[in-house]
Write a protein that holds these residues in place. Sequence first.
Motif, PDB file in Angstrom:
ATOM      1  N   SER A 514      -2.907   2.611 -13.524  1.00  0.00           N
ATOM      2  CA  SER A 514      -3.022   3.049 -12.130  1.00  0.00           C
ATOM      3  C   SER A 514      -1.710   3.575 -11.576  1.00  0.00           C
ATOM      4  O   SER A 514      -1.676   4.117 -10.469  1.00  0.00           O
ATOM      5  CB  SER A 514      -3.504   1.880 -11.265  1.00  0.00           C
ATOM      6  N   GLY A 515      -0.621   3.422 -12.337  1.00  0.00           N
ATOM      7  CA  GLY A 515       0.664   3.898 -11.855  1.00  0.00           C
ATOM      8  C   GLY A 515       1.219   3.014 -10.747  1.00  0.00           C
ATOM      9  O   GLY A 515       0.638   1.995 -10.383  1.00  0.00           O
ATOM     10  N   GLY A 516       2.346   3.423 -10.200  1.00  0.00           N
ATOM     11  CA  GLY A 516       3.001   2.619  -9.176  1.00  0.00           C
ATOM     12  C   GLY A 516       2.469   2.897  -7.785  1.00  0.00           C
ATOM     13  O   GLY A 516       1.757   3.875  -7.542  1.00  0.00           O
ATOM     14  N   LEU A 530       0.186 -11.269   0.781  1.00  0.00           N
ATOM     15  CA  LEU A 530      -1.092 -10.677   1.188  1.00  0.00           C
ATOM     16  C   LEU A 530      -2.023 -10.485  -0.004  1.00  0.00           C
ATOM     17  O   LEU A 530      -1.577 -10.134  -1.106  1.00  0.00           O
ATOM     18  CB  LEU A 530      -0.857  -9.324   1.862  1.00  0.00           C
ATOM     19  N   VAL A 531      -3.303 -10.704   0.230  1.00  0.00           N
ATOM     20  CA  VAL A 531      -4.343 -10.417  -0.765  1.00  0.00           C
ATOM     21  C   VAL A 531      -4.876  -9.028  -0.455  1.00  0.00           C
ATOM     22  O   VAL A 531      -5.794  -8.858   0.346  1.00  0.00           O
ATOM     23  CB  VAL A 531      -5.468 -11.464  -0.731  1.00  0.00           C
ATOM     24  N   CYS A 532      -4.235  -8.028  -1.045  1.00  0.00           N
ATOM     25  CA  CYS A 532      -4.685  -6.650  -0.857  1.00  0.00           C
ATOM     26  C   CYS A 532      -5.581  -6.244  -2.025  1.00  0.00           C
ATOM     27  O   CYS A 532      -5.634  -6.916  -3.052  1.00  0.00           O
ATOM     28  CB  CYS A 532      -3.492  -5.713  -0.711  1.00  0.00           C
ATOM     29  N   CYS A 533      -6.273  -5.120  -1.853  1.00  0.00           N
ATOM     30  CA  CYS A 533      -7.418  -4.843  -2.718  1.00  0.00           C
ATOM     31  C   CYS A 533      -7.352  -3.492  -3.421  1.00  0.00           C
ATOM     32  O   CYS A 533      -6.820  -2.513  -2.892  1.00  0.00           O
ATOM     33  CB  CYS A 533      -8.710  -4.882  -1.891  1.00  0.00           C
ATOM     34  N   PRO A 548      -0.510  -5.064 -10.403  1.00  0.00           N
ATOM     35  CA  PRO A 548       0.028  -6.390 -10.074  1.00  0.00           C
ATOM     36  C   PRO A 548      -0.081  -6.755  -8.600  1.00  0.00           C
ATOM     37  O   PRO A 548      -0.102  -7.943  -8.255  1.00  0.00           O
ATOM     38  CB  PRO A 548       1.507  -6.271 -10.496  1.00  0.00           C
ATOM     39  N   ASN A 549      -0.144  -5.759  -7.716  1.00  0.00           N
ATOM     40  CA  ASN A 549      -0.140  -6.046  -6.279  1.00  0.00           C
ATOM     41  C   ASN A 549      -1.515  -5.977  -5.626  1.00  0.00           C
ATOM     42  O   ASN A 549      -1.620  -6.125  -4.406  1.00  0.00           O
ATOM     43  CB  ASN A 549       0.827  -5.110  -5.554  1.00  0.00           C
ATOM     44  N   THR A 550      -2.555  -5.734  -6.415  1.00  0.00           N
ATOM     45  CA  THR A 550      -3.914  -5.844  -5.869  1.00  0.00           C
ATOM     46  C   THR A 550      -4.543  -7.098  -6.465  1.00  0.00           C
ATOM     47  O   THR A 550      -5.089  -7.078  -7.555  1.00  0.00           O
ATOM     48  CB  THR A 550      -4.768  -4.596  -6.188  1.00  0.00           C
ATOM     49  N   ARG A 551      -4.435  -8.175  -5.705  1.00  0.00           N
ATOM     50  CA  ARG A 551      -4.923  -9.466  -6.212  1.00  0.00           C
ATOM     51  C   ARG A 551      -6.442  -9.523  -6.218  1.00  0.00           C
ATOM     52  O   ARG A 551      -7.044 -10.249  -7.004  1.00  0.00           O
ATOM     53  CB  ARG A 551      -4.340 -10.595  -5.366  1.00  0.00           C
ATOM     54  N   ALA A 552      -7.075  -8.790  -5.324  1.00  0.00           N
ATOM     55  CA  ALA A 552      -8.543  -8.705  -5.294  1.00  0.00           C
ATOM     56  C   ALA A 552      -8.946  -7.299  -5.715  1.00  0.00           C
ATOM     57  O   ALA A 552      -8.399  -6.317  -5.209  1.00  0.00           O
ATOM     58  CB  ALA A 552      -9.073  -9.014  -3.900  1.00  0.00           C
ATOM     59  N   ASN A 553      -9.874  -7.212  -6.639  1.00  0.00           N
ATOM     60  CA  ASN A 553     -10.335  -5.903  -7.111  1.00  0.00           C
ATOM     61  C   ASN A 553     -11.850  -5.912  -7.212  1.00  0.00           C
ATOM     62  O   ASN A 553     -12.432  -6.843  -7.787  1.00  0.00           O
ATOM     63  CB  ASN A 553      -9.718  -5.583  -8.475  1.00  0.00           C
TER      64      ASN A 553
END
Length: 893
Positions: A514-516, A530-533, A548-553
């Motif tokens: 997904s890249g940065g 934060l739980v970002c998606c 790594p920064n999208t804890r919910a997918n």
Amino acid sequence: MAANPFDKHLKTLTIGSKEYQYYDLSALGNQYARLPYSIRVLLESAVRNCDNFQVKEQDVQNILNWENNQSLEGGIEVPFKPARVILQDFTGVPAVVDFAAMRDAVKELGGDPEKINPSCPADLVIDHSVQVDFARSPNALKKNEELEFERNQERFTFLKWGAKAFNNMLIVPPGSGIVHQVNLEYLARVVFTGTDKPILYPDTVVGTDSHTTMINGLGVLGWGVGGIEAEAVMLGQSISMLLPKVVGYRLYGSLGPYVTSTDLVLTITKHLRQLGVVGKFVEFYGPGVAALSIADRATIANMCPEYGATVGFFPVDEHSLNYLRQTSRPEEQIELIRAYLKATDQLRNYTNEENEPIFSHTVNLDLSTVVSSVSGPKRPNDRVSVSEMKTDFQACLSNKIGFKGFGILGDRMKTEAKFMFNSQQYTIRHGSVIIAAITSCTNTSNPSVMLGAGLLAKNAVAAGLTVAPYIKTSLSPGSGVVTYYLQESNVIDALTQLGFDIVGYGCMTCIGNSGGIDENIVNAIEQNDLVCCGVLSGNRNFEGRIHPNTRANYLASPLLVIAYAIAGTVDIDFEIDPLGKRPDGTPVFLRDIWPTRQEIHTVEQKFVIPAMFQQVYSRIQLGSSSWQALNAPSGILYPWSDASTYIKKPPFFDGMTKALPSSVAISGARVLLFLGDSVTTDHISPAGSIGRSSPAARYLAQRNLTPREFNSYGSRRGNDAVMARGTFANIRLVNKFMSKAGPKTLYLPTNEEMDVFDCAERYKSSRTPLIIIAGKDYGSGSSRDWAAKGPYLLGVRAVIAESFERIHRSNLVGMGIIPLQFLADETAETLGLTGKEVYNIEIPAELKPGQNIKISTNTGKTFDVLLRFDTEVDLLFYKHGGILNYMIRKIVA
């Protein structure tokens, strides 16, 4: 080769002016008409390939008597010889490396290296290397492809050499599409015609990717295997499998006007995962199937790994033949397919429910009960109705940490964070969407959901809706055909206005490429917990996979990907909450812009036409200008470069002779690792990023690479030096020699703690053979070739375990490693073994499958183990030092 005893059942089929032969399976007995259609395919393969060595007459009888044999305790093992192999570049590169090294070995032994070629068609599609480094711009596609070539030039140059050097191997260049969509739209034959003589038989395939199962939607039986099994098939060998139970999954009714195929597959995935179908075939039947397009069926078959079955099979029907016509397959081929399948009673009529085959178990689904759905936040089988999404997400926030929980409590649930993006301030909170990707062959192969997304985008733009500029939106089609029909139907402009520019043709976000994302967003998320998606139209959403920064997918249809991107959050109830406002201030709800299935169908009928497929696939082997500019070596032998850190000649055949090596006992062996139960191939095989303090990192650093250039183990599968150093490098490996989990072990002569690779090298310097001791289910999980190749390179001669995962046992044999099993009711613990003993393993000159082998230790303990060479073929491979060595000697004999 021995005569086939079933040639007496060959019949002639005349099609036009040509005569063909086929095996009349109904002549074998009345049982044939009762068999599930998927088992009929296995039976035909066994009949056609019966040589009473790899495939025996008893194997044919075992499959024919499936109804009685499928439920036997312990199962019955049967051989299967697929018609072809399909590979993607991450898993395909090691196979091509092995074939190139085999050519060198044949030449060194005085043979003709040109004889090393795949014996069946092998198609490799380069689709796993492209990343979403650039998005939301007209030149994103060009920039991403340029970076892809910059990162992977060595690998691509090698594969381009392979495309020219090997017969029977097609290599599809990068930028062409996703392997499984290309397979569906172009590569699949459905019925093969023999090359030596005109014998007709079903198209079957194994692939080095778990989602090879997608092709079952077209009625082609196929599933994912490890690299060693794939290479075995490419070398003309059969693979072994347990005769499977077959769950009959009956569909009836029809989908609602606003429901998509994605909603259907997420419903089926949850249902079958709850039912438990691991190791089984699922075969779909019933009148509801007739209402599904081939693309819909392929979507369901694609997610087979997520619901756990080996295959999700849809037998060929007239819809399948119409799909072949739509995708520009030749009319004469379509007629041949119809004639053969009718003659062998393999052409399905889903609306006729008389004389249905026997299934192990049946379940039903009323299609009218399917509702708009997503799956998440951490597993593909955790389906959530869109109407319940807001409630479910809020519950997940506060639930204890787990598959459905993040442990966010009290006032922390209301946390917000402000950040700057493009000189403007924005606010994100729990549930904010950061990545929205229309990606993956699961959905991009389906015109109904792709055109549906386009129509929804068009309606959204007309209503004045937009997507926040900080959300990383992307569109990565599975083939050029998708772009073609999105342009022709006049929806591509609306997609780009919402930020869904085409970013590449490959797996991309679905596999974590997904890249940065912007550093300000990263800081806002991390500093405020934060739980970002991420919302994507993919097939897997395991924690940490997407970003790594999208804890919910959440997995969703392409239409819902756009909807959640516009909303900017998953914490929304679309029935009550508007997506946004029109310029005049009136609210816009999702229902206001959502197209009906009939509207989508009308556009699909008009714009998805055979000419598109013909135009795209007629030039697929040419590749992009970057591919054409690659200066690949010529010649039948590959000129290995010592400077390459991606492609290296493996040492598997170093010192090989024409004569069989003598069978010698394993004397003075030391235990490299002392393991417990359920050691998976993920524990063994190198995967993921390369740790900066690992042996592999040190190797690359010594070659002047910086950590930024390390790339992943997956990209370096063609370099045995990297992969050997990554074997058993999993940070969660539990070794009983050590006090905590990690990739460490003891060098027993001095009791020194070392990295596993470094320890193995120390033992090699003193010519000490190595063994591994393990508990139950050693080698469980996905089949991975390096889970057997890696231990071989470390010097492991044998593995003693309480039990083995079936395919991994076969892979060990394929690499010349001896699988030994503790006798019933015996374990390392009951025998009082510490693992620190010195072991001697007797290897009799005359080995027999399944015999007992004696082991003695320097402490005086002796015990017997079961030799897990289960067939004469296993013994043959072992005597040669592995399957690849066997094939080399066979060619130079």
